[in-house]
Design an enzyme around this catalytic site. Sequence first.
Site, short mmCIF file in Angstrom:
data_model
loop_
_atom_site.label_atom_id
_atom_site.label_comp_id
_atom_site.label_asym_id
_atom_site.label_seq_id
_atom_site.Cartn_x
_atom_site.Cartn_y
_atom_site.Cartn_z
N ALA A 80 0.85 -1.20 -0.17
CA ALA A 80 0.07 0.17 0.28
C ALA A 80 0.88 1.44 -0.09
CB ALA A 80 -1.08 0.06 1.18
N GLY A 105 0.49 -4.88 0.89
CA GLY A 105 -0.71 -5.05 0.14
C GLY A 105 -0.34 -5.67 -1.45
N GLU A 117 -0.64 -9.26 -0.57
CA GLU A 117 -2.17 -9.62 -0.28
C GLU A 117 -3.04 -9.41 -1.74
OE1 GLU A 117 -1.94 -6.40 2.47
OE2 GLU A 117 -2.98 -7.53 4.00
N GLU A 157 4.28 -4.99 7.24
CA GLU A 157 3.59 -3.81 7.78
C GLU A 157 4.16 -3.54 9.35
OE1 GLU A 157 2.44 -6.30 5.98
OE2 GLU A 157 0.58 -5.47 4.70
N1 CO8 Z 1 4.69 3.37 -0.41
C1 CO8 Z 1 5.00 4.33 -1.38
N2 CO8 Z 1 5.99 4.51 -1.81
C2 CO8 Z 1 6.89 3.27 -1.95
C3 CO8 Z 1 6.50 2.29 -1.49
C4 CO8 Z 1 5.34 2.08 -0.66
N3 CO8 Z 1 5.01 1.16 -0.36
N4 CO8 Z 1 7.50 1.27 -1.60
C5 CO8 Z 1 8.58 1.89 -2.40
N5 CO8 Z 1 7.85 3.15 -2.70
C6 CO8 Z 1 8.86 4.30 -3.37
C7 CO8 Z 1 9.98 4.68 -2.60
O1 CO8 Z 1 9.76 5.73 -1.54
C8 CO8 Z 1 10.79 5.42 -3.84
O2 CO8 Z 1 10.38 6.56 -3.94
P1 CO8 Z 1 11.42 7.86 -4.23
O3 CO8 Z 1 12.53 7.44 -5.14
O4 CO8 Z 1 10.64 9.00 -4.45
O5 CO8 Z 1 12.10 8.14 -2.80
C9 CO8 Z 1 10.71 4.29 -4.74
O6 CO8 Z 1 9.39 3.94 -4.59
C10 CO8 Z 1 11.67 3.45 -4.96
O7 CO8 Z 1 11.65 2.79 -3.70
P2 CO8 Z 1 13.28 2.49 -3.22
O8 CO8 Z 1 13.92 3.53 -3.34
O9 CO8 Z 1 13.00 2.11 -1.39
O10 CO8 Z 1 13.48 1.05 -3.92
P3 CO8 Z 1 14.70 -0.07 -3.24
O11 CO8 Z 1 15.18 -0.88 -4.23
O12 CO8 Z 1 15.80 0.75 -2.42
O13 CO8 Z 1 13.82 -0.99 -2.06
C11 CO8 Z 1 11.80 -1.90 -1.22
C12 CO8 Z 1 12.63 -1.50 -2.55
C13 CO8 Z 1 12.72 -3.08 -0.47
C14 CO8 Z 1 10.74 -2.71 -1.92
C15 CO8 Z 1 11.44 -0.71 -0.62
O14 CO8 Z 1 10.85 0.41 -1.44
C16 CO8 Z 1 10.49 -0.87 0.68
O15 CO8 Z 1 10.54 -1.54 1.56
N6 CO8 Z 1 9.17 -0.52 0.42
C17 CO8 Z 1 8.20 -0.39 1.50
C18 CO8 Z 1 7.69 -1.94 1.34
C19 CO8 Z 1 6.52 -1.99 2.55
O16 CO8 Z 1 6.81 -1.76 3.48
N7 CO8 Z 1 5.17 -2.45 2.12
C20 CO8 Z 1 4.21 -2.32 3.03
C21 CO8 Z 1 3.33 -1.07 3.01
S1 CO8 Z 1 1.86 -1.29 4.11
C22 CO8 Z 1 0.73 -2.03 3.27
O17 CO8 Z 1 1.10 -2.53 2.34
C23 CO8 Z 1 -0.53 -2.62 4.13
C24 CO8 Z 1 -0.78 -1.68 5.14
C25 CO8 Z 1 -1.89 -2.04 5.73
C26 CO8 Z 1 -2.48 -0.90 6.54
C27 CO8 Z 1 -4.16 -1.19 6.90
C28 CO8 Z 1 -5.09 -0.10 7.18
C29 CO8 Z 1 -6.29 -0.51 7.11
#
Ligand code: CO8
Length: 258
Positions: free
Chosen positions: A66, A109, A112, A132
């Site tokens: 997400a 997400g 999921e 998460e």
């Molecule tokens: N959301 C927003 N932006 C993202 C996300 C994300 N999930 N993942 C990556 N990005 C963006 C980064 O911020 C970055 O943007 P920018 O260049 O502007 O800084 C761009 O994508 C590239 O990402 P990275 O530079 O981080 O790329 P890497 O190759 O270094 O790393 C990873 C890749 C390991 C995948 C890393 O991006 C990462 O850890 N991402 C987040 C993964 C994560 O935590 N996902 C879970 C999110 S929470 C969720 O899905 C459910 C929440 C449930 C809530 C329930 C509420 C009801």
Amino acid sequence: MTRYSTIEVEHRGAVGVVTLSRPEALNALNTQLMGEVTAAVSELDQDGQIGCIVLIGSQKAFAAGADIKEMQPLSYMDAYASDWFAAWDRLTAVRKPMIAAVSGYALGGGCELAMLCDLIIAADNAKFGQPEIKLGVIPGIGGTQRLTRAVGKAKAMEMCLTGRMMDATEAESSGLVARVVPVDRLTEEALDTASEIASMSTPVAMMVKESVNRAHETTLAEGVRFERRVFHATFATDDQKEGMAAFVDKRAPSFTDR
Ligand code: CO8
């Protein structure tokens, strides 16, 4: 055809392909993308020319979760009142088979969303995870439930509690994915499988999907009873007549029911 800004939709014969396309955010699932995916998939589901749907991302990421930046400012009331993420439930109403073709990251997400599909075909570089907890939240699109059903309590608990990722080999041996293929063959393999499914009787494929999914929702005795009734219903289709006649005539069947 409807124009979208976070996805691309194409018809490949009887297969509808939805490609997630937010490369700047590794296909993070924001509200707009959620609306577009659910609308496009629902439209394909209603399309009489389509027999199977494929969801695919980029080589680096199916979807990295997400959209964290969109969620960051939310208050409890924002999340609760808007029933944040409930729109993804629309995918559970899709009746045609749906394949997730996963390359790279399928996190949060993203994992999921893949599990909302009926089967996952993974590239050998795929990584699945529910990280998460590292953000101070828990999965919100069914991760604690569907991952547990797919891989069992021990691995699901470990992954949700630590955020550990599972690679493609482990995902296959754990039952999360149907098959692992070389990354450069993912699209082709997913389309081949989808075309094969689409060449079957569409209503009968829908009945298979409904019956297999029933296994997660009811007792064994009720599930078997449900299956038998649906099996009986297949005899109401022209495709059952055609399928069995083709076998007896030693020729390939040509299914026409929609
Ligand atoms: N959301 C927003 N932006 C993202 C996300 C994300 N999930 N993942 C990556 N990005 C963006 C980064 O911020 C970055 O943007 P920018 O260049 O502007 O800084 C761009 O994508 C590239 O990402 P990275 O530079 O981080 O790329 P890497 O190759 O270094 O790393 C990873 C890749 C390991 C995948 C890393 O991006 C990462 O850890 N991402 C987040 C993964 C994560 O935590 N996902 C879970 C999110 S929470 C969720 O899905 C459910 C929440 C449930 C809530 C329930 C509420 C009801």
